[in-house]
Design a protein around this motif. Sequence first.
Motif, PDB file in Angstrom:
ATOM      1  N   ALA A  98       0.825  -1.214   0.000  1.00  0.00           N
ATOM      2  CA  ALA A  98       0.000   0.000   0.000  1.00  0.00           C
ATOM      3  C   ALA A  98       0.856   1.261   0.000  1.00  0.00           C
ATOM      4  O   ALA A  98       0.648   2.168  -0.813  1.00  0.00           O
ATOM      5  CB  ALA A  98      -0.945  -0.007   1.201  1.00  0.00           C
ATOM      6  N   PHE A  99       1.825   1.323   0.907  1.00  0.00           N
ATOM      7  CA  PHE A  99       2.675   2.503   0.958  1.00  0.00           C
ATOM      8  C   PHE A  99       3.585   2.579  -0.266  1.00  0.00           C
ATOM      9  O   PHE A  99       3.860   3.663  -0.777  1.00  0.00           O
ATOM     10  CB  PHE A  99       3.501   2.537   2.250  1.00  0.00           C
ATOM     11  N   GLY A 100       4.058   1.435  -0.720  1.00  0.00           N
ATOM     12  CA  GLY A 100       4.929   1.413  -1.896  1.00  0.00           C
ATOM     13  C   GLY A 100       4.215   1.875  -3.154  1.00  0.00           C
ATOM     14  O   GLY A 100       4.758   2.656  -3.941  1.00  0.00           O
ATOM     15  N   ILE A 101       2.987   1.411  -3.334  1.00  0.00           N
ATOM     16  CA  ILE A 101       2.203   1.815  -4.506  1.00  0.00           C
ATOM     17  C   ILE A 101       1.864   3.300  -4.448  1.00  0.00           C
ATOM     18  O   ILE A 101       1.878   3.996  -5.465  1.00  0.00           O
ATOM     19  CB  ILE A 101       0.920   0.957  -4.616  1.00  0.00           C
ATOM     20  N   SER A 102       1.589   3.798  -3.265  1.00  0.00           N
ATOM     21  CA  SER A 102       1.205   5.206  -3.139  1.00  0.00           C
ATOM     22  C   SER A 102       2.409   6.152  -3.144  1.00  0.00           C
ATOM     23  O   SER A 102       2.232   7.367  -3.295  1.00  0.00           O
ATOM     24  CB  SER A 102       0.404   5.426  -1.850  1.00  0.00           C
ATOM     25  N   PHE A 103       3.606   5.630  -2.993  1.00  0.00           N
ATOM     26  CA  PHE A 103       4.793   6.472  -2.865  1.00  0.00           C
ATOM     27  C   PHE A 103       5.022   7.408  -4.054  1.00  0.00           C
ATOM     28  O   PHE A 103       5.244   8.612  -3.854  1.00  0.00           O
ATOM     29  CB  PHE A 103       6.027   5.597  -2.606  1.00  0.00           C
ATOM     30  N   PRO A 104       4.980   6.931  -5.305  1.00  0.00           N
ATOM     31  CA  PRO A 104       5.216   7.853  -6.431  1.00  0.00           C
ATOM     32  C   PRO A 104       4.201   8.999  -6.506  1.00  0.00           C
ATOM     33  O   PRO A 104       4.577  10.155  -6.726  1.00  0.00           O
ATOM     34  CB  PRO A 104       5.120   6.954  -7.666  1.00  0.00           C
ATOM     35  N   ALA A 105       2.931   8.681  -6.307  1.00  0.00           N
ATOM     36  CA  ALA A 105       1.910   9.737  -6.347  1.00  0.00           C
ATOM     37  C   ALA A 105       2.078  10.701  -5.182  1.00  0.00           C
ATOM     38  O   ALA A 105       1.896  11.921  -5.345  1.00  0.00           O
ATOM     39  CB  ALA A 105       0.514   9.118  -6.323  1.00  0.00           C
ATOM     40  N   THR A 106       2.453  10.177  -4.030  1.00  0.00           N
ATOM     41  CA  THR A 106       2.690  11.033  -2.867  1.00  0.00           C
ATOM     42  C   THR A 106       3.858  11.967  -3.133  1.00  0.00           C
ATOM     43  O   THR A 106       3.787  13.166  -2.852  1.00  0.00           O
ATOM     44  CB  THR A 106       2.973  10.170  -1.618  1.00  0.00           C
ATOM     45  N   TYR A 107       4.921  11.421  -3.694  1.00  0.00           N
ATOM     46  CA  TYR A 107       6.087  12.245  -4.027  1.00  0.00           C
ATOM     47  C   TYR A 107       5.711  13.331  -5.043  1.00  0.00           C
ATOM     48  O   TYR A 107       6.110  14.481  -4.888  1.00  0.00           O
ATOM     49  CB  TYR A 107       7.222  11.377  -4.564  1.00  0.00           C
ATOM     50  N   ASP A 108       4.951  12.952  -6.060  1.00  0.00           N
ATOM     51  CA  ASP A 108       4.526  13.939  -7.070  1.00  0.00           C
ATOM     52  C   ASP A 108       3.713  15.066  -6.436  1.00  0.00           C
ATOM     53  O   ASP A 108       3.921  16.238  -6.738  1.00  0.00           O
ATOM     54  CB  ASP A 108       3.695  13.269  -8.168  1.00  0.00           C
ATOM     55  N   PHE A 109       2.782  14.700  -5.554  1.00  0.00           N
ATOM     56  CA  PHE A 109       1.941  15.713  -4.908  1.00  0.00           C
ATOM     57  C   PHE A 109       2.774  16.637  -4.038  1.00  0.00           C
ATOM     58  O   PHE A 109       2.638  17.864  -4.100  1.00  0.00           O
ATOM     59  CB  PHE A 109       0.843  15.055  -4.070  1.00  0.00           C
ATOM     60  N   ILE A 110       3.651  16.053  -3.225  1.00  0.00           N
ATOM     61  CA  ILE A 110       4.472  16.873  -2.337  1.00  0.00           C
ATOM     62  C   ILE A 110       5.408  17.766  -3.145  1.00  0.00           C
ATOM     63  O   ILE A 110       5.594  18.939  -2.814  1.00  0.00           O
ATOM     64  CB  ILE A 110       5.227  15.988  -1.329  1.00  0.00           C
ATOM     65  N   SER A 111       5.968  17.238  -4.216  1.00  0.00           N
ATOM     66  CA  SER A 111       6.825  18.053  -5.084  1.00  0.00           C
ATOM     67  C   SER A 111       6.040  19.207  -5.708  1.00  0.00           C
ATOM     68  O   SER A 111       6.542  20.326  -5.821  1.00  0.00           O
ATOM     69  CB  SER A 111       7.434  17.201  -6.189  1.00  0.00           C
ATOM     70  N   PHE A 112       4.821  18.932  -6.108  1.00  0.00           N
ATOM     71  CA  PHE A 112       3.972  19.959  -6.694  1.00  0.00           C
ATOM     72  C   PHE A 112       3.660  21.068  -5.688  1.00  0.00           C
ATOM     73  O   PHE A 112       3.539  22.240  -6.056  1.00  0.00           O
ATOM     74  CB  PHE A 112       2.671  19.333  -7.204  1.00  0.00           C
ATOM     75  N   MET A 113       3.549  20.715  -4.418  1.00  0.00           N
ATOM     76  CA  MET A 113       3.152  21.677  -3.397  1.00  0.00           C
ATOM     77  C   MET A 113       4.222  22.726  -3.099  1.00  0.00           C
ATOM     78  O   MET A 113       3.983  23.645  -2.323  1.00  0.00           O
ATOM     79  CB  MET A 113       2.753  20.957  -2.102  1.00  0.00           C
ATOM     80  N   LYS A 114       5.393  22.632  -3.747  1.00  0.00           N
ATOM     81  CA  LYS A 114       6.421  23.651  -3.520  1.00  0.00           C
ATOM     82  C   LYS A 114       5.992  25.018  -4.041  1.00  0.00           C
ATOM     83  O   LYS A 114       6.552  26.037  -3.641  1.00  0.00           O
ATOM     84  CB  LYS A 114       7.747  23.231  -4.131  1.00  0.00           C
ATOM     85  N   ILE A 115       4.961  25.029  -4.867  1.00  0.00           N
ATOM     86  CA  ILE A 115       4.486  26.313  -5.392  1.00  0.00           C
ATOM     87  C   ILE A 115       3.547  27.015  -4.411  1.00  0.00           C
ATOM     88  O   ILE A 115       3.242  28.190  -4.586  1.00  0.00           O
ATOM     89  CB  ILE A 115       3.776  26.149  -6.760  1.00  0.00           C
ATOM     90  N   GLU A 116       3.103  26.314  -3.379  1.00  0.00           N
ATOM     91  CA  GLU A 116       2.189  26.879  -2.381  1.00  0.00           C
ATOM     92  C   GLU A 116       2.938  27.136  -1.079  1.00  0.00           C
ATOM     93  O   GLU A 116       3.894  26.447  -0.755  1.00  0.00           O
ATOM     94  CB  GLU A 116       1.035  25.908  -2.107  1.00  0.00           C
ATOM     95  N   LYS A 117       2.454  28.120  -0.330  1.00  0.00           N
ATOM     96  CA  LYS A 117       3.029  28.437   0.977  1.00  0.00           C
ATOM     97  C   LYS A 117       1.922  28.466   2.018  1.00  0.00           C
ATOM     98  O   LYS A 117       0.755  28.720   1.690  1.00  0.00           O
ATOM     99  CB  LYS A 117       3.742  29.783   0.940  1.00  0.00           C
ATOM    100  N   SER A 118       2.300  28.207   3.251  1.00  0.00           N
ATOM    101  CA  SER A 118       1.314  28.277   4.331  1.00  0.00           C
ATOM    102  C   SER A 118       0.829  29.717   4.461  1.00  0.00           C
ATOM    103  O   SER A 118       1.551  30.670   4.151  1.00  0.00           O
ATOM    104  CB  SER A 118       1.907  27.774   5.643  1.00  0.00           C
TER     105      SER A 118
END
Length: 165
Positions: A98-118
């Motif tokens: 489960a975690f292994g399969i979700s890892f690439p999508a999680t990485y993509d999402f977190i990488s994408f979030m660099k354009i947003e700030k708190s």
Amino acid sequence: MKQVLSLLHRRAEDIAVALLAAMFSAFVLQIVSRYVIREPLGWTLEACLLTWLWLIFWSAAFLVRDKEHVRFEILYVGAGPRLRRVFGLISAVALVAAFGISFPATYDFISFMKIEKSSTLGIRLDYVFGIYLLFAAVIVLRYSWRAIKALRGAALEGDGANDSE
């Protein structure tokens, strides 16, 4: 090896303590600024939320042992050692998958979030959510090791049979 692991565990505890101290300090500052000075600070709420998020995932990854997690083990405790290893292997493989399969999508999402700030502190959200990626990686490693132990026939930590609590 045990000395190195013990040292790493103590450093992980130090980081958790620092996160908890930062969260508590921000919380107290929020109360003082709101009810004593009557000038609420907006950033303290966000600081509490961010430190809480990091504290939970950091602690779950590095400090909480298997036997300390919430478990539903009615069938597991009633089973013999061999069946427990099978249950442990199945659950470890399921978590790794489960975690292994979700890892690439999680990485993509977190990488994408660099354009947003708190909103208040202006911290990049990839830094905020990056702790989840670390947590997921540690869970994959931890349960891969647990699966290997189960395949070797070793008793699993926190298997319910030897727990005195």
